[in-house]
Design a protein around this motif. Structure first.
Motif, mmCIF file in Angstrom:
data_model
loop_
_atom_site.group_PDB
_atom_site.id
_atom_site.type_symbol
_atom_site.label_atom_id
_atom_site.label_comp_id
_atom_site.label_asym_id
_atom_site.label_seq_id
_atom_site.Cartn_x
_atom_site.Cartn_y
_atom_site.Cartn_z
ATOM 1 N N ALA A 194 47.732 39.634 8.944
ATOM 2 C CA ALA A 194 46.953 40.215 7.852
ATOM 3 C C ALA A 194 47.623 39.952 6.507
ATOM 4 O O ALA A 194 46.951 39.620 5.513
ATOM 5 N N LEU A 195 48.937 40.069 6.451
ATOM 6 C CA LEU A 195 49.662 39.821 5.207
ATOM 7 C C LEU A 195 49.544 38.355 4.805
ATOM 8 O O LEU A 195 49.431 38.037 3.615
ATOM 9 N N ARG A 196 49.553 37.456 5.796
ATOM 10 C CA ARG A 196 49.367 36.029 5.490
ATOM 11 C C ARG A 196 48.014 35.796 4.825
ATOM 12 O O ARG A 196 47.911 35.046 3.837
ATOM 13 N N ARG A 197 46.985 36.444 5.358
ATOM 14 C CA ARG A 197 45.643 36.264 4.802
ATOM 15 C C ARG A 197 45.542 36.827 3.387
ATOM 16 O O ARG A 197 44.808 36.288 2.551
ATOM 17 N N ILE A 198 46.272 37.889 3.120
ATOM 18 C CA ILE A 198 46.286 38.453 1.767
ATOM 19 C C ILE A 198 46.996 37.506 0.806
ATOM 20 O O ILE A 198 46.507 37.224 -0.298
ATOM 21 N N ARG A 199 48.138 36.996 1.223
ATOM 22 C CA ARG A 199 48.951 36.162 0.327
ATOM 23 C C ARG A 199 48.338 34.794 0.083
ATOM 24 O O ARG A 199 48.543 34.206 -0.988
ATOM 25 N N THR A 200 47.588 34.268 1.055
ATOM 26 C CA THR A 200 46.933 32.972 0.872
ATOM 27 C C THR A 200 45.551 33.110 0.237
ATOM 28 O O THR A 200 44.845 32.126 0.060
ATOM 29 N N ARG A 201 45.164 34.340 -0.082
ATOM 30 C CA ARG A 201 43.872 34.660 -0.695
ATOM 31 C C ARG A 201 42.696 34.386 0.245
ATOM 32 O O ARG A 201 41.557 34.288 -0.209
ATOM 33 N N GLU A 202 42.967 34.268 1.541
ATOM 34 C CA GLU A 202 41.860 34.264 2.496
ATOM 35 C C GLU A 202 41.134 35.601 2.399
ATOM 36 O O GLU A 202 39.917 35.683 2.550
ATOM 37 N N TRP A 203 41.922 36.652 2.161
ATOM 38 C CA TRP A 203 41.396 37.965 1.784
ATOM 39 C C TRP A 203 41.827 38.185 0.333
ATOM 40 O O TRP A 203 42.937 38.647 0.062
ATOM 41 N N PRO A 204 40.996 37.838 -0.636
ATOM 42 C CA PRO A 204 41.403 37.919 -2.049
ATOM 43 C C PRO A 204 41.464 39.358 -2.553
ATOM 44 O O PRO A 204 40.923 40.277 -1.928
ATOM 45 N N PRO A 205 42.112 39.573 -3.705
ATOM 46 C CA PRO A 205 42.187 40.909 -4.281
ATOM 47 C C PRO A 205 40.801 41.524 -4.465
ATOM 48 O O PRO A 205 39.879 40.867 -4.960
ATOM 49 N N GLY A 206 40.648 42.767 -4.051
ATOM 50 C CA GLY A 206 39.388 43.459 -4.177
ATOM 51 C C GLY A 206 38.423 43.243 -3.026
ATOM 52 O O GLY A 206 37.395 43.922 -2.938
ATOM 53 N N ALA A 207 38.734 42.294 -2.126
ATOM 54 C CA ALA A 207 37.816 41.965 -1.038
ATOM 55 C C ALA A 207 37.815 43.052 0.033
ATOM 56 O O ALA A 207 38.852 43.645 0.341
ATOM 57 N N LEU A 208 36.635 43.297 0.607
ATOM 58 C CA LEU A 208 36.499 44.183 1.755
ATOM 59 C C LEU A 208 36.839 43.369 2.997
ATOM 60 O O LEU A 208 36.198 42.350 3.270
ATOM 61 N N ILE A 209 37.866 43.785 3.729
ATOM 62 C CA ILE A 209 38.294 43.013 4.890
ATOM 63 C C ILE A 209 37.437 43.377 6.103
ATOM 64 O O ILE A 209 36.733 44.385 6.104
ATOM 65 N N PRO A 210 37.469 42.558 7.169
ATOM 66 C CA PRO A 210 36.674 42.858 8.366
ATOM 67 C C PRO A 210 37.051 44.215 8.959
ATOM 68 O O PRO A 210 38.144 44.736 8.747
ATOM 69 N N LYS A 211 36.127 44.762 9.736
ATOM 70 C CA LYS A 211 36.365 46.029 10.399
ATOM 71 C C LYS A 211 37.450 45.877 11.463
ATOM 72 O O LYS A 211 37.675 44.784 11.983
ATOM 73 N N GLU A 212 38.101 46.989 11.773
ATOM 74 C CA GLU A 212 39.196 46.962 12.753
ATOM 75 C C GLU A 212 38.750 46.376 14.085
ATOM 76 O O GLU A 212 39.479 45.596 14.709
ATOM 77 N N ALA A 213 37.559 46.748 14.533
ATOM 78 C CA ALA A 213 37.071 46.255 15.820
ATOM 79 C C ALA A 213 36.893 44.738 15.803
ATOM 80 O O ALA A 213 37.170 44.053 16.801
ATOM 81 N N GLU A 214 36.455 44.193 14.664
ATOM 82 C CA GLU A 214 36.267 42.751 14.541
ATOM 83 C C GLU A 214 37.604 42.020 14.565
ATOM 84 O O GLU A 214 37.747 40.970 15.209
ATOM 85 N N ILE A 215 38.589 42.579 13.854
ATOM 86 C CA ILE A 215 39.919 41.958 13.843
ATOM 87 C C ILE A 215 40.530 42.016 15.236
ATOM 88 O O ILE A 215 41.152 41.048 15.706
ATOM 89 N N ALA A 216 40.367 43.154 15.909
ATOM 90 C CA ALA A 216 40.915 43.308 17.261
ATOM 91 C C ALA A 216 40.322 42.284 18.210
ATOM 92 O O ALA A 216 41.032 41.667 19.026
ATOM 93 N N GLU A 217 39.010 42.054 18.114
ATOM 94 C CA GLU A 217 38.365 41.073 18.996
ATOM 95 C C GLU A 217 38.858 39.667 18.686
ATOM 96 O O GLU A 217 39.124 38.871 19.596
ATOM 97 N N GLU A 218 39.001 39.364 17.406
ATOM 98 C CA GLU A 218 39.466 38.029 17.012
ATOM 99 C C GLU A 218 40.881 37.748 17.484
ATOM 100 O O GLU A 218 41.182 36.658 17.982
ATOM 101 N N LEU A 219 41.763 38.742 17.334
ATOM 102 C CA LEU A 219 43.173 38.533 17.649
ATOM 103 C C LEU A 219 43.516 38.862 19.099
ATOM 104 O O LEU A 219 44.636 38.642 19.533
ATOM 105 N N GLY A 220 42.557 39.423 19.827
ATOM 106 C CA GLY A 220 42.796 39.708 21.238
ATOM 107 C C GLY A 220 43.743 40.865 21.463
ATOM 108 O O GLY A 220 44.693 40.770 22.248
ATOM 109 N N CYS A 221 43.496 41.961 20.744
ATOM 110 C CA CYS A 221 44.362 43.136 20.904
ATOM 111 C C CYS A 221 43.522 44.401 20.842
ATOM 112 O O CYS A 221 42.316 44.342 20.604
ATOM 113 N N ALA A 222 44.157 45.529 21.049
ATOM 114 C CA ALA A 222 43.457 46.808 20.984
ATOM 115 C C ALA A 222 43.199 47.195 19.532
ATOM 116 O O ALA A 222 43.959 46.831 18.630
ATOM 117 N N ARG A 223 42.142 47.945 19.310
ATOM 118 C CA ARG A 223 41.831 48.408 17.959
ATOM 119 C C ARG A 223 42.961 49.271 17.410
ATOM 120 O O ARG A 223 43.249 49.238 16.216
#
Length: 235
Positions: free
Chosen positions: A18-47
């Motif tokens: 998540a920090l990588r995405r913030i620093r590379t501006r994949e998630w730019p300042p002010g952006a609404l990031i994906p929901k926890e459930a979506e991130i969990a599914e993408e990364l293959g982990c528990a919410r």
């Protein structure tokens, strides 16, 4: 890293991604990031793993988490002061003074309308109200005026006759967030009497609401006798 949840994905690795995405501006300042459930599914982990990682980034100042409003990348990441919920008895004992405690009130009361709104409670809701005086040596140290969610802290489960709600909560009810404010106020007649100071003296007050997930646990005002000094650290 997508796929079924696996224990091999730690909250630290999710935080790093998540920090990588913030620093590379994949998630730019002010952006609404994906929901926890979506991130969990993408990364293959528990919410819960994602929740822990995002909470840590929020505490570090990279994310702004709002109840019912989602999580956004902060416009300007800031370093934050770290406040621990201290056990008042420990504060007194560490100063070298002997600790004293007196329970003044313990009863069910209707929440004030403004407080009920802050706690997301319907008007007329009754919570457990506890007022206690903590002392250092023979002098008043702190007046604790606390409202407790009776579902989470029922009277039959938690007896504050001999020890404080402050101490019981720190040891028994984990919290995931809340709100905190500080203010100086003038002691009125009742407060001055309890804190052993003159009416009109300046006193320091801490107002705090703590929550566990989406439920409010407690709202408390801690008012300290004149001379109290708050110390914290920068994280």
């Amino acid at each position: 890293m997508s796929g079924p949840a696996t224990a091999s994905v730690t909250w630290q690795s999710v935080r790093a991604e998540a920090l990588r995405r913030i620093r590379t501006r994949e998630w730019p300042p002010g952006a609404l990031i994906p929901k926890e459930a979506e991130i969990a599914e993408e990364l293959g982990c528990a919410r819960a793993t994602v929740n822990r990682a995002l909470r840590d980034l929020a505490e570090a100042g990279y994310l702004d988490r709002r109840r019912k409003g989602g999580t956004r990348v902060t416009e300007t990441p800031v370093r934050r002061a770290v406040f621990d919920i201290a056990i008042i008895r420990h504060e007194v004992e560490q100063s070298g003074a002997s600790y004293g405690y007196a329970l003044l009130v313990d009863r069910m009361e209707r929440l004030p309308e403004d407080l009920a709104a802050l706690l997301d409670q319907p008007p007329g809701t009754r919570w457990r109200r506890v007022i206690a005086l903590h002392s250092a040596g023979k002098r008043p140290f702190c007046l604790e005026d606390r409202w407790l969610n009776p579902v989470l802290v029922p009277q039959k489960r938690a007896d504050f006759t001999a020890s404080s709600a402050n101490e019981w909560l720190v040891r028994n009810v984990p919290f995931t967030g809340g709100e905190l404010s500080f203010q100086a106020r003038k002691a009125d007649t009742a407060l001055a009497s309890r804190l052993g100071c003159a009416r009109g003296n300046a006193v320091f007050a801490v107002e705090r609401i703590t929550r566990t997930d989406d439920a409010a646990v407690t709202a408390v005002t801690l008012t300290y006798a004149p001379g109290y000094r708050l110390t914290t650290t920068l994280g």
